[in-house]
Design a protein around this motif. Structure first.
Motif, PDB file in Angstrom:
ATOM      1  N   ARG A  28       4.583   1.237   4.509  1.00 40.22           N
ATOM      2  CA  ARG A  28       5.016   0.322   5.562  1.00 40.22           C
ATOM      3  C   ARG A  28       4.613  -1.078   5.146  1.00 40.22           C
ATOM      4  O   ARG A  28       3.495  -1.286   4.673  1.00 40.22           O
ATOM      5  N   ALA A  29       5.504  -2.034   5.329  1.00 40.05           N
ATOM      6  CA  ALA A  29       5.171  -3.395   4.906  1.00 40.05           C
ATOM      7  C   ALA A  29       5.951  -4.401   5.736  1.00 40.05           C
ATOM      8  O   ALA A  29       7.017  -4.099   6.279  1.00 40.05           O
ATOM      9  N   VAL A  30       5.390  -5.604   5.832  1.00 41.42           N
ATOM     10  CA  VAL A  30       6.057  -6.694   6.556  1.00 41.42           C
ATOM     11  C   VAL A  30       5.991  -7.925   5.670  1.00 41.42           C
ATOM     12  O   VAL A  30       5.016  -8.131   4.938  1.00 41.42           O
ATOM     13  N   LYS A  59       0.862  -1.182   0.000  1.00 41.81           N
ATOM     14  CA  LYS A  59       0.000   0.000   0.000  1.00 41.81           C
ATOM     15  C   LYS A  59       0.900   1.233   0.000  1.00 41.81           C
ATOM     16  O   LYS A  59       1.917   1.259   0.700  1.00 41.81           O
ATOM     17  N   ILE A  60       0.521   2.238  -0.766  1.00 40.88           N
ATOM     18  CA  ILE A  60       1.262   3.496  -0.746  1.00 40.88           C
ATOM     19  C   ILE A  60       0.313   4.599  -0.281  1.00 40.88           C
ATOM     20  O   ILE A  60      -0.754   4.806  -0.868  1.00 40.88           O
ATOM     21  N   GLY A  63      10.664  -9.552   8.686  1.00 42.13           N
ATOM     22  CA  GLY A  63      11.294  -8.313   8.255  1.00 42.13           C
ATOM     23  C   GLY A  63      10.265  -7.242   7.947  1.00 42.13           C
ATOM     24  O   GLY A  63       9.229  -7.514   7.352  1.00 42.13           O
ATOM     25  N   MET A  64      10.539  -6.027   8.396  1.00 41.44           N
ATOM     26  CA  MET A  64       9.614  -4.915   8.146  1.00 41.44           C
ATOM     27  C   MET A  64      10.359  -3.766   7.501  1.00 41.44           C
ATOM     28  O   MET A  64      11.561  -3.599   7.692  1.00 41.44           O
ATOM     29  N   VAL A  65       9.588  -2.954   6.758  1.00 43.40           N
ATOM     30  CA  VAL A  65      10.167  -1.747   6.178  1.00 43.40           C
ATOM     31  C   VAL A  65       9.213  -0.585   6.427  1.00 43.40           C
ATOM     32  O   VAL A  65       7.995  -0.746   6.400  1.00 43.40           O
ATOM     33  N   ASP A  66       9.793   0.568   6.711  1.00 43.74           N
ATOM     34  CA  ASP A  66       9.026   1.791   6.921  1.00 43.74           C
ATOM     35  C   ASP A  66       9.717   2.860   6.089  1.00 43.74           C
ATOM     36  O   ASP A  66      10.883   3.178   6.334  1.00 43.74           O
ATOM     37  N   LEU A  67       9.024   3.359   5.069  1.00 48.25           N
ATOM     38  CA  LEU A  67       9.655   4.286   4.135  1.00 48.25           C
ATOM     39  C   LEU A  67       8.861   5.583   4.031  1.00 48.25           C
ATOM     40  O   LEU A  67       7.630   5.556   3.988  1.00 48.25           O
ATOM     41  N   GLU A  68       9.567   6.710   4.005  1.00 44.87           N
ATOM     42  CA  GLU A  68       8.924   7.996   3.753  1.00 44.87           C
ATOM     43  C   GLU A  68       9.714   8.729   2.685  1.00 44.87           C
ATOM     44  O   GLU A  68      10.935   8.775   2.738  1.00 44.87           O
TER      45      GLU A  68
END
Lengths: 247, 247, 247
Positions: A37-39, A26-27, A45-50
């Protein structure tokens, strides 16, 4: 409503940071930039991007949410030359994303966000050891560990004031030790955790070799890795859960 | 009798233009140069190639005909460095082609021309739309269309005065539009035909990115693509039959 | 005891010369340098390598013998950049080799030398033809021969004063002829022998293109190929047994 122009380089770096963990995401099309944000399916493993609106040549959005197939979007971004601009425009009615690169227009069908795995909360953790290291050193550690094992231990030696990486194979071992002179910064604290090398290899693919990576570590705790993208106009945080020590 | 010296580059470009469609071909060793015509086994794609004697360092021939295995000949040409000269000499008695590159001599057994698929006649067609475009743009169109579909539509919009490429996938679409300012030349006329992308991908492999490609198009008609090789001393024409529109 | 520092380049060149023939080998840690002799399982190809202590940045040894897995050691050497130094130290007690590249330490389990195939004696042969040729020419001959056959004949034409390479396929032939002007040196003598191309291809991988290769040849005799590595501080000899001529 969403309408933006971004360099192909910035778009590719952004997508790569997420696609190492998931196929779809999702964006959030926030007013001040994109957020993802995705897992991964195994919750490891997770990622949080801005990505700030300032990373774009032009950016207009009002808080929508879209679901995308990342590899499809990466292929399209791959059509552009490095410096070329990518025009993005959301058609609210058809739920399609119009992507224009020079005279080429690609109409991408979006995915219903509700059908995409729920976004994770990245927990606030009290991780006492902080290490700032070059991306190239993470790359070297992961490559060496991969020769002997499926697991990798990351830790801090409080006495020696070093950050270390350990991998133990059936016959051979790998050990990498970086002191204050090799690191960009170090705040010592009790830290030693074992991780799955597969995940770290995937995350490593998205970490530029010349990036300053800020790692937060604890005792049998997840590791957090923060680094900038898009010349400081974007930030990525990876979080990787530890494996239980078997010995 | 046939005896010629040619640069490895020119030989490779010539062979590549034909090998994208067929594995074996007949080569006419005319007094004024080489000529090759071939059609793929499904009768969908044709090539017509002429390489003038001026493209050679030296050239002597008297109208013979030989049959060759193209990939074999390409492998041999691949042994030479870019600027190196390739010496070719036909032994009429043994029906073998002697190929010499520096001190290296390769003796290539020829194929009986009668055992090779008959050469096609490239029909004279009255195709009213003419488009002159850079090879790089064909490359871009083919690559983009390949992301979504197995077919590609080529056409001319007479009102907008544009050449366009369309590919419709199950969910995503690709559209490329080039106006007069993007094209080297344009003569508008009614033109819209659907083609198999596989063939166009193969032909595209033989089209240099910096070539000027002259396309002739019609309504549900074949497309012809003409371009020069060997610094203008050779010409290649590809002809591709249309697919019947299914919608 | 063994303790040495060597450039990654030199280490890699050394290992490559042996790994083209065998997976494991014994390394003699002599006072004046390393020595390796090995023969492939079929007893067809042999290698004899010496690397002087002068090829190292520093070198201390007292005549020990170790057994190593070559591909493992090559992977580790591959972690270093071209100019980087590799530190090697033998732990006599644990029979492990400690390999250090910058802050990275790899602990390599050694193999019991007694479990490794016995070292061959390279026979003294009276080979009357001597040819000194550039590595690039061997590379070219092997690549061309590989297009038509599994065997390759090497010989000297005493009348023409040339070194030649012949490969005969079912339909096509390859012939390479190098005269005095193409060779670095030539001592003519009766020489013509047939060899398995597979072995020569493997050996060729380890021969630098700019190396001066001294070949010793005879009539239905093995060929010996000598060349230097490590800027003249090391020497490699390959010996390849002939195939019996079938014609």
């Amino acid at each position: 409503m969403f309408k933006a122009i971004v360099s192909a380089d910035t778009l590719r770096t952004t997508l790569d940071s997420v696609s190492v963990l998931v196929d779809e995401c999702k964006i959030h099309l926030n007013e001040d930039g994109l957020a993802i944000r995705a897992v991964d399916p195994a919750n490891v493993g997770m990622v949080d991007l801005e990505l700030s609106a300032d990373a774009f040549e032009s950016y207009e959005a009002d808080g929508g949410l879209i679901g995308v197939n990342l590899s499809r979007l990466e292929d399209i971004a791959g059509m552009a030359d490095a410096g070329q601009l990518v025009h993005l425009e959301l058609d609210e009615e058809t739920r399609k994303l119009h992507i224009r690169i020079d005279g080429l227009e690609y109409t991408l069908a979006l995915i219903d966000p509700d059908s995409i795995r729920q976004e994770p909360d990245l927990p606030d953790l009290d991780l006492s050891a902080h290490v700032v290291v070059e991306g190239a050193d993470i790359h070297r550690a992961v490559k060496a560990a991969d020769m002997v094992s499926d697991h990798i231990a990351l830790g801090v030696d409080e006495t020696e004031e070093t950050f270390y990486v350990d991998a133990e194979g059936d016959t051979d071992d790998v050990h990498l030790e970086l002191g204050r002179e090799d690191l960009i910064d170090l705040e010592v604290g009790p830290a030693h955790s074992l991780f799955s090398l597969d995940y770290l290899k995937d995350m490593n693919k998205a970490i530029p070799k010349d990036a300053e990576v800020r790692m937060e570590l604890g005792e049998e705790f997840p590791v957090k890795m923060h680094f900038d993208i898009a010349e400081g106009q974007g930030t990525v945080t990876f979080m990787l859960a530890p494996r239980i020590q078997s010995d």
